[in-house]
Write a protein that holds these residues in place. Structure first.
Motif, mmCIF file in Angstrom:
data_model
loop_
_atom_site.group_PDB
_atom_site.id
_atom_site.type_symbol
_atom_site.label_atom_id
_atom_site.label_comp_id
_atom_site.label_asym_id
_atom_site.label_seq_id
_atom_site.Cartn_x
_atom_site.Cartn_y
_atom_site.Cartn_z
ATOM 1 N N GLN A 10 0.921 -1.247 -0.133
ATOM 2 C CA GLN A 10 -0.123 -0.207 -0.067
ATOM 3 C C GLN A 10 0.974 1.177 -0.002
ATOM 4 N N ILE A 11 0.829 1.984 -0.906
ATOM 5 C CA ILE A 11 1.637 3.112 -1.203
ATOM 6 C C ILE A 11 0.732 4.490 -1.311
ATOM 7 N N LYS A 12 1.258 5.297 -0.318
ATOM 8 C CA LYS A 12 0.635 6.611 -0.457
ATOM 9 C C LYS A 12 1.849 7.710 -0.714
ATOM 10 N N GLY A 13 1.605 8.645 -1.562
ATOM 11 C CA GLY A 13 2.563 9.527 -2.167
ATOM 12 C C GLY A 13 3.054 9.214 -3.285
ATOM 13 N N SER A 14 3.837 10.102 -3.930
ATOM 14 C CA SER A 14 4.257 10.072 -5.459
ATOM 15 C C SER A 14 5.571 9.306 -5.313
ATOM 16 N N THR A 16 7.720 5.099 -6.275
ATOM 17 C CA THR A 16 7.250 3.496 -6.809
ATOM 18 C C THR A 16 8.253 2.625 -5.963
ATOM 19 N N ALA A 17 7.917 1.630 -6.210
ATOM 20 C CA ALA A 17 8.681 0.239 -5.471
ATOM 21 C C ALA A 17 8.870 -1.004 -6.364
ATOM 22 N N GLU A 314 16.064 8.419 -4.694
ATOM 23 C CA GLU A 314 16.221 6.902 -4.434
ATOM 24 C C GLU A 314 16.680 6.387 -3.063
ATOM 25 N N PHE A 315 15.875 5.782 -2.435
ATOM 26 C CA PHE A 315 16.547 4.891 -1.245
ATOM 27 C C PHE A 315 16.247 3.546 -1.253
ATOM 28 N N ALA A 316 16.802 2.587 -0.368
ATOM 29 C CA ALA A 316 16.289 1.253 -0.315
ATOM 30 C C ALA A 316 16.114 0.805 1.068
ATOM 31 N N ILE A 326 13.058 2.254 -3.619
ATOM 32 C CA ILE A 326 11.704 3.380 -3.677
ATOM 33 C C ILE A 326 12.376 4.276 -4.466
ATOM 34 N N ARG A 327 11.646 4.930 -5.344
ATOM 35 C CA ARG A 327 12.105 6.163 -6.177
ATOM 36 C C ARG A 327 10.995 6.950 -6.174
ATOM 37 N N SER A 328 11.267 8.263 -6.205
ATOM 38 C CA SER A 328 10.068 9.270 -6.424
ATOM 39 C C SER A 328 9.625 9.320 -7.807
ATOM 40 N N ILE A 329 8.421 9.573 -8.211
ATOM 41 C CA ILE A 329 7.907 9.943 -9.400
ATOM 42 C C ILE A 329 8.061 11.329 -9.688
#
Length: 331
Positions: A10-14, A16-17, A314-316, A326-329
């Protein structure tokens, strides 16, 4: 050794995973200096180098690490005085400390401590680092000489709380004060140290930290703690370094009192932290004190986070046998 998998996050915010699953529990992870690899430490003592194609390019291991567990790794911060070295330090549960060169895929030097060594923290400017573990002591090393310079610990005075009384799980050097650092652990305290003195200068109580969940803000005027204990109403807090007083509790979402096990700055303004029950990671803006993104419904508790390349936002993080990138759109 690793494969890409799907998970009903479940992802909230811009953001991707991307999810990768390996052969063994991932205990810690760290991007290399130039972000060409994401190094993953495993419970079987191996370290896998994940490249941009999301493949394991190579594995770092030797006879000494076969029957142990990777507990932490850090590369020396890049600066004008200390350029990129293509090396990083790794600690292990049997007390090993190893310096790996990932260009040559070999260990360049090894030392050993008689304890469970839980992790490592590098000085932001000098070629020094500390290790910490289950004997309540913090060991200061000089990387150039490969020697231990000092042991930081509590005194024998039972009336003074000037050091740790239980396992030390994390430490963070002050970004501007050359000789100062803080540490946390299982004894419900954060200790304030000057490396020129053997005992802690002062402490705050009421904060248990079970993993890499202690970090200074970039200016060094404040620091953040990630705690599994939410009895005080929040598990992520900001403290004033000079006074040791709590300045803020984060109450940003429905998981505000969920246990936190780790956290780190992704950039100068954003801090990512993760935990369990429920298993989640959240990205916060330190200036606005609001959530940027929330990733939940993760299959296992989150035990480690590393900041990736800034240009990709990006962070992991790792949870069980899986690594999440995880990367921002882009907007």
């Amino acid at each position: 050794m690793i494969k890409q998998v799907q998970e009903p996050l479940q992802i909230k915010g811009s953001v991707t995973a991307t999810i990768l699953e390996g052969h063994e529990t991932v205990t810690n992870l760290q991007y290399t200096e130039e972000f060409d690899f994401l190094m993953a430490g495993y419970a079987d003592g191996t370290i896998g180098a994940i490249n941009e194609r999301l493949e394991v390019a190579f594995v770092l291991t030797d006879d000494l690490t076969k029957d142990t567990c990777s507990t932490g790794m850090k590369h020396r911060p890049v600066s004008r005085n200390y350029p990129i070295t293509n090396t990083f330090m790794c600690t292990y549960s049997n007390g090993l400390i190893k310096c790996w060169n990932y260009n040559f895929k070999e260990c360049t030097w090894t030392t050993e401590e008689k304890r469970l060594t839980a992790g490592i923290a590098y000085h932001p400017r000098n070629n020094k680092f500390v290790t910490f573990g289950d004997n309540r002591r913090i060991n200061l090393y000089d990387e150039d000489s490969k020697r231990q310079e000092r042991v930081l610990s509590a005194s024998d005075d039972k009336n003074s709380i000037n050091g740790h009384t239980h396992t030390v799980t994390c430490a963070s050097f002050h970004p501007r004060n050359t000789n100062e650092l803080i540490s946390g652990g299982l004894d419900n305290t954060v200790q304030f140290w000057d490396t020129r003195q053997p005992n802690a200068m002062r402490n705050i109580s009421g904060v248990t930290i079970v993993g890499p969940g202690l970090e200074f803000t970039p200016k060094g005027t404040e620091f953040l703690t990630c705690s599994p204990d939410g009895r005080t109403g929040a598990t992520l807090k900001i403290w004033d370094y000079a006074t040791g007083k709590e300045t803020l509790k984060f109450d940003g979402d429905t998981f505000k009192v969920a246990p936190l096990y780790c956290g780190t700055f992704i950039n100068r303004n954003q801090f990512a932290c993760g935990g369990g029950e429920p298993n989640f990671v959240r990205l916060l803006d330190i200036n606005t004190k609001k959530n940027v993104a929330l990733v939940s419904n993760i299959n296992k508790p989150v035990k480690g986070i590393s900041a990736g390349p800034a240009e990709r936002n990006e962070f992991a993080f790792c949870a069980g046998k899986r690594i999440y990138i995880i990367r921002s759109i882009p907007k």
